[in-house]
Design a protein around this motif. Structure first.
Motif, PDB file in Angstrom:
ATOM      1  N   TRP A   1     -64.038  62.222 -19.944  1.00  0.00           N
ATOM      2  CA  TRP A   1     -64.095  63.686 -19.923  1.00  0.00           C
ATOM      3  C   TRP A   1     -65.318  64.167 -20.697  1.00  0.00           C
ATOM      4  O   TRP A   1     -65.952  63.373 -21.402  1.00  0.00           O
ATOM      5  N   ASP A   2     -65.648  65.438 -20.526  1.00  0.00           N
ATOM      6  CA  ASP A   2     -66.856  65.982 -21.150  1.00  0.00           C
ATOM      7  C   ASP A   2     -66.514  67.145 -22.069  1.00  0.00           C
ATOM      8  O   ASP A   2     -65.542  67.856 -21.843  1.00  0.00           O
ATOM      9  N   MET A   3     -67.352  67.320 -23.059  1.00  0.00           N
ATOM     10  CA  MET A   3     -67.178  68.472 -23.935  1.00  0.00           C
ATOM     11  C   MET A   3     -68.555  69.059 -24.238  1.00  0.00           C
ATOM     12  O   MET A   3     -69.510  68.338 -24.521  1.00  0.00           O
ATOM     13  N   PHE A   4     -68.639  70.389 -24.129  1.00  0.00           N
ATOM     14  CA  PHE A   4     -69.866  71.085 -24.477  1.00  0.00           C
ATOM     15  C   PHE A   4     -69.495  72.113 -25.533  1.00  0.00           C
ATOM     16  O   PHE A   4     -68.476  72.789 -25.413  1.00  0.00           O
ATOM     17  N   SER A   5     -70.307  72.228 -26.564  1.00  0.00           N
ATOM     18  CA  SER A   5     -69.934  73.136 -27.647  1.00  0.00           C
ATOM     19  C   SER A   5     -71.154  73.820 -28.253  1.00  0.00           C
ATOM     20  O   SER A   5     -72.210  73.204 -28.390  1.00  0.00           O
ATOM     21  N   ILE A   6     -70.968  75.089 -28.589  1.00  0.00           N
ATOM     22  CA  ILE A   6     -72.027  75.849 -29.260  1.00  0.00           C
ATOM     23  C   ILE A   6     -71.419  76.484 -30.499  1.00  0.00           C
ATOM     24  O   ILE A   6     -70.262  76.922 -30.464  1.00  0.00           O
TER      25      ILE A   6
ATOM     26  N   TRP B   1     -65.146  58.736 -23.470  1.00  0.00           N
ATOM     27  CA  TRP B   1     -64.279  57.792 -22.787  1.00  0.00           C
ATOM     28  C   TRP B   1     -63.051  57.588 -23.668  1.00  0.00           C
ATOM     29  O   TRP B   1     -63.185  57.146 -24.811  1.00  0.00           O
ATOM     30  N   GLY B   2     -61.893  57.941 -23.165  1.00  0.00           N
ATOM     31  CA  GLY B   2     -60.675  57.739 -23.939  1.00  0.00           C
ATOM     32  C   GLY B   2     -60.144  59.024 -24.530  1.00  0.00           C
ATOM     33  O   GLY B   2     -60.891  59.986 -24.746  1.00  0.00           O
ATOM     34  N   THR B   3     -58.829  59.058 -24.788  1.00  0.00           N
ATOM     35  CA  THR B   3     -58.171  60.272 -25.266  1.00  0.00           C
ATOM     36  C   THR B   3     -57.486  60.044 -26.615  1.00  0.00           C
ATOM     37  O   THR B   3     -56.608  60.791 -27.004  1.00  0.00           O
TER      38      THR B   3
ATOM     39  N   SER C   1     -63.972  69.442 -19.851  1.00  0.00           N
ATOM     40  CA  SER C   1     -63.366  69.075 -18.569  1.00  0.00           C
ATOM     41  C   SER C   1     -62.117  68.262 -18.887  1.00  0.00           C
ATOM     42  O   SER C   1     -62.050  67.605 -19.926  1.00  0.00           O
ATOM     43  N   GLU C   2     -61.127  68.316 -18.062  1.00  0.00           N
ATOM     44  CA  GLU C   2     -59.912  67.476 -18.117  1.00  0.00           C
ATOM     45  C   GLU C   2     -58.956  67.756 -19.276  1.00  0.00           C
ATOM     46  O   GLU C   2     -57.767  67.922 -19.071  1.00  0.00           O
ATOM     47  N   TYR C   3     -59.444  67.780 -20.513  1.00  0.00           N
ATOM     48  CA  TYR C   3     -58.549  67.966 -21.656  1.00  0.00           C
ATOM     49  C   TYR C   3     -58.997  69.159 -22.492  1.00  0.00           C
ATOM     50  O   TYR C   3     -60.177  69.496 -22.494  1.00  0.00           O
ATOM     51  N   ASN C   4     -58.048  69.752 -23.212  1.00  0.00           N
ATOM     52  CA  ASN C   4     -58.379  70.872 -24.090  1.00  0.00           C
ATOM     53  C   ASN C   4     -58.779  70.387 -25.481  1.00  0.00           C
ATOM     54  O   ASN C   4     -58.219  69.418 -25.988  1.00  0.00           O
ATOM     55  N   ALA C   5     -59.723  71.068 -26.078  1.00  0.00           N
ATOM     56  CA  ALA C   5     -60.098  70.809 -27.470  1.00  0.00           C
ATOM     57  C   ALA C   5     -60.407  72.156 -28.098  1.00  0.00           C
ATOM     58  O   ALA C   5     -61.047  72.987 -27.470  1.00  0.00           O
ATOM     59  N   TYR C   6     -59.932  72.409 -29.291  1.00  0.00           N
ATOM     60  CA  TYR C   6     -60.144  73.695 -29.969  1.00  0.00           C
ATOM     61  C   TYR C   6     -59.685  74.849 -29.078  1.00  0.00           C
ATOM     62  O   TYR C   6     -60.461  75.729 -28.740  1.00  0.00           O
TER      63      TYR C   6
END
Lengths: 421, 131
Positions: free
Chosen positions: A410-415, A388-390, A65-70
Motif C-alpha cells: 500500500w502507499d502513503m502520501f503525507s504533507i 509492504w506489510g501491515t 491507498s488500501e489502509y487508513n493511517a491518521y
C-alpha cells in the motif's frame, strides 16, 4: 436499488466527514494566525532572566491507498494529524532549570488523547571540571531513548513528517508509554576535547494507563485493568565526536509490570519488556546518515491462554540519508523494516497459527521526502511511502483489519505544514 | 617512530574533517562580552557556552548568550570558524533543549548592532562580533 441507497448514504456520510475535516483544518489555521504575528520574534522572551516561551502548530494531511493511517485517509485523505505545543523554560538559579510543555495532539485512531502535560520538570546540574557536568531532573520527564524519542512530537526535530515507525511506533498504543514518564533522570556528560561521553538513567512511573497502552501491552483486545508494580528503567549512553558530527548511542528500556485484570474471563498476570536499541549517525556539511537497530523481547504470563509464559522477540531497524541541498531545502530517503517475530520473518508460521494474513506480521517501508523552510519558522514537509506489510497499521483506524484479507502493498502520501516560535 | 606515524594520521584525519574557514573578507569573528572581556575562553569553553551546557561564569554569575539568526552569514561563520561546527548542529541541540525541557537556548537578536547594544545592556552577557 439497495446498492444505490447505500451508495448515497455512504456519499452523505463521506461529505459530512470531509466538512468535519475542513472545520478542523480551519480551527488549526485560526490557531496559527494570531501566533504568526510573532514571526519576527524567534522566541517569546519573557523579560525575567533567560526565561523564554516557545510553541509550535503543525497540521498534517495524509492520503493512503488500501489502509487508513491518521484517520480516514483513503479516498480524499485525512486531516486528523494535528500537533500543537506551548512551553516555558527558564533558570531559577544559574544551575536550576524549570520547564514545562503542554501538548495537544490528534493522530486519528492512534492518538485521541487531545491535551496532555508533555513534560514539567526541575533540573539541577553542576560542573565537575571544565568539560564535565552531572545533573538530576525530576518531575514529568521526556524519556531519553534513541535519536528521536525525546522530541518526537515536534516536526522540526524529525527528519520528515514521520519518524521511522519500526523503531518509534506512532500508530500503536505503545507510543503513549514511550513519550514521557513521572520520575527522575540522573545524567552526566564528560568530554575531552572533541570526544564526549553521555549517560542518562531514568527511574519512573510509565504513563501506561493512557491511550490504550494496557490493551496493547497485554495483547488482549478491549482488556481493561491496571498496570502497576516495578517502575520503568531507561538507560541511554553514547559517544559523540565534535558535538555530534559522529554519534553512537545505546539505549535500553526495561519494563516489568503487573496487570490487574478488570475484564471478566481474563486473569491477571505479568508483562516484561526489554528493548535495546543501537543508534549511529554521521553528520556532514550537506549529508546526514542515520541508522538504528533494536529488538523488543516481550514476556507475557498469567493473562495468556492457559496461563503459559509467552515470549516473543521482534526486530526494528532503519537506514536513512538526508541531503541539505540549500539552507532551506532538504531531501530524505529511508528504508524502514519491522518484523513481528525474528523466528518467523515471512509471517508464515504466525499466519497459520492465527488465521491472519502473513503481511500482518511485518512492515517494510521505503520513504522519499522533501522539506522546505519557506520563511523563518514556517516549514512544509512532504513524503511518499511505499509500504509492504501491515504490521504497523493502526487497528483503530482500520477496525476491519483482522477480518478482511487486504493486500500486502500500500502507499502513503503525507504533507505537514508547521509554524513555530 | 610508530607513535609519530600514528599521531600524524590522527592529526591529518582531524584536518580533513575540519570545515574550511571561509574568509571572504578579511575579518574575523570574535566572542564579545563587556563585563567578562578579560575572561580567557578556549574553543572548548565557547562550545560549552554556545551549546548551552554551561550556564554560569567561573565567578558564579549567570551566563546570558546571544546569537544571530541561523541563516545569518556571520552566525554561519562564527559556528564554523570559531566553534568548528555546522550551524545545524547548534540548531538541533537547541531544539532538543527547548522541546524536551532540558535547557534554555541562546537568545536570538536580529543584527550585529542589536547584538552590541544588548550585550552592553545585559549583565554578564556574551555574543560575538566581527573585527
Amino acid at each position: 436499488m439497495l446498492s444505490v441507497i447505500s451508495k448515497n448514504r455512504r456519499r452523505r456520510l463521506y461529505s459530512q466527514n470531509t466538512s468535519f475535516c475542513c472545520y478542523r483544518f480551519f480551527i488549526s489555521i485560526l490557531w496559527v494566525l494570531p501566533l504568526s504575528y510573532a514571526q519576527c520574534v524567534p522566541a517569546l522572551e519573557l523579560g525575567i532572566g533567560d526565561w523564554q516561551a516557545h510553541g509550535f502548530v503543525s497540521q498534517g494531511y495524509t492520503l493512503t491507498s488500501e489502509y487508513n493511517a491518521y484517520g480516514h485517509s483513503t479516498g480524499n485523505g485525512s486531516l486528523d494529524f494535528t500537533e500543537i505545543g506551548v512551553n516555558v523554560l527558564g533558570h531559577l538559579q544559574p544551575n536550576l532549570l524549570i520547564a514545562a510543555q503542554g501538548l495537544y495532539r490528534n493522530g486519528g485512531g492512534s492518538d485521541r488523547e487531545d491535551f496532555r502535560l508533555d513534560f514539567a520538570n526541575l533540573d539541577y546540574h553542576f560542573s565537575l571540571g571544565k568539560q564535565a557536568t552531572a545533573g538530576i531532573r525530576l518531575g514529568r520527564v521526556k524519556n531519553p531513548f534513541g535519536l528521536y524519542n525525546d522530541t518526537r512530537d515536534v516536526v522540526w526535530t524529525r527528519p520528515g513528517v514521520f519518524i521511522p515507525q519500526s523503531v518509534y511506533f506512532d500508530s500503536l498504543a505503545l507510543r503513549q508509554a514511550m513519550i514521557s514518564s513521572d520520575g527522575g533522570i540522573l545524567y552526566n556528560r564528560f568530554a575531552v576535547g572533541d570526544h564526549a561521553l553521555k549517560t542518562e538513567f531514568v527511574v519512573s512511573e510509565p504513563l501506561d494507563d493512557t491511550g490504550g497502552a494496557a490493551e496493547f501491552l497485554t495483547g488482549i483486545p478491549n482488556a481493561r485493568g491496571k498496570l502497576g508494580g516495578r517502575p520503568l528503567f531507561i538507560g541511554r549512553m553514547g559517544y559523540e565526536w565534535q558535538e555530534g558530527r559522529f554519534r553512537l548511542l545505546f539505549s535500553v528500556v526495561n519494563l516489568d509490570r503487573d496487570f490487574k485484570s478488570a475484564t471478566p474471563g481474563v486473569s491477571s498476570g505479568n508483562l516484561k519488556v526489554l528493548y535495546p536499541l543501537a543508534s549511529a549517525q554521521v553528520n556532514l556539511e550537506d549529508w546526514s546518515f542515520t541508522g538504528e537497530y533494536g529488538r523488543i523481547t516481550a514476556e507475557r504470563s498469567g493473562f495468556t491462554p492457559g496461563g503459559v509464559t509467552l515470549e516473543n522477540t521482534s526486530e526494528s531497524f532503519y537506514v536513512q540519508a538526508q541531503y541539505r541541498f540549500t539552507q532551506d531545502w532538504s531531501a530524505l530517503l529511508r528504508y524502514d523494516s519491522f518484523t513481528a517475530n525474528v523466528n518467523d520473518r515471512s509471517g508464515n508460521h504466525l499466519a497459520a497459527m492465527t488465521g491472519l494474513p502473513k503481511h500482518r506480521f511485518y512492515a517494510r517501508d521505503l520513504t522519499a521526502g522533501l522539506r522546505w523552510e519557506v520563511v523563518r519558522n514556517w516549514m512544509i514537509a512532504g513524503e511518499y511511502h511505499s509500504v509492504w506489510g501491515t504490521g504497523l497499521v493502526s487497528p483503530v483506524d482500520n477496525p476491519d483489519l483482522n477480518q478482511r484479507n487486504g493486500p500486502e502493498r500500500w502507499d502513503m502520501f503525507s504533507i505537514m505544514l508547521s509554524y513555530r516560535f | 617512530m610508530h607513535m609519530f606515524v600514528a599521531a600524524w594520521f590522527v592529526v591529518s584525519a582531524a584536518l580533513i574533517f575540519w570545515p574550511e574557514p571561509a574568509r571572504a573578507d578579511n575579518t574575523t569573528l570574535v566572542p564579545y562580552s563587556v563585563s567578562k572581556q578579560y575572561t580567557h575562553l578556549t574553543r572548548d569553553d565557547l562550545r560549552e557556552i554556545f551549546f548551552g551546557r554551561r550556564t554560569r561564569w567561573p565567578d558564579g554569575t549567570p551566563l546570558r548568550v546571544f546569537v544571530l539568526p541561523d541563516h545569518d552569514p556571520l552566525h554561519i561563520r562564527f559556528s564554523k570558524e570559531v566553534l568548528g561546527v555546522y550551524p545545524y548542529q547548534l540548531r538541533s541541540v537547541w531544539d532538543r533543549m527547548v522541546y524536551s525541557g532540558t535547557g534554555v537556548p541562546p537568545t536570538m537578536v536580529e543584527s550585529l548592532e542589536k547584538m552590541k547594544t544588548v550585550i552592553k545592556e545585559t549583565p554578564d552577557a556574551i555574543g560575538y562580533i566581527e573585527k
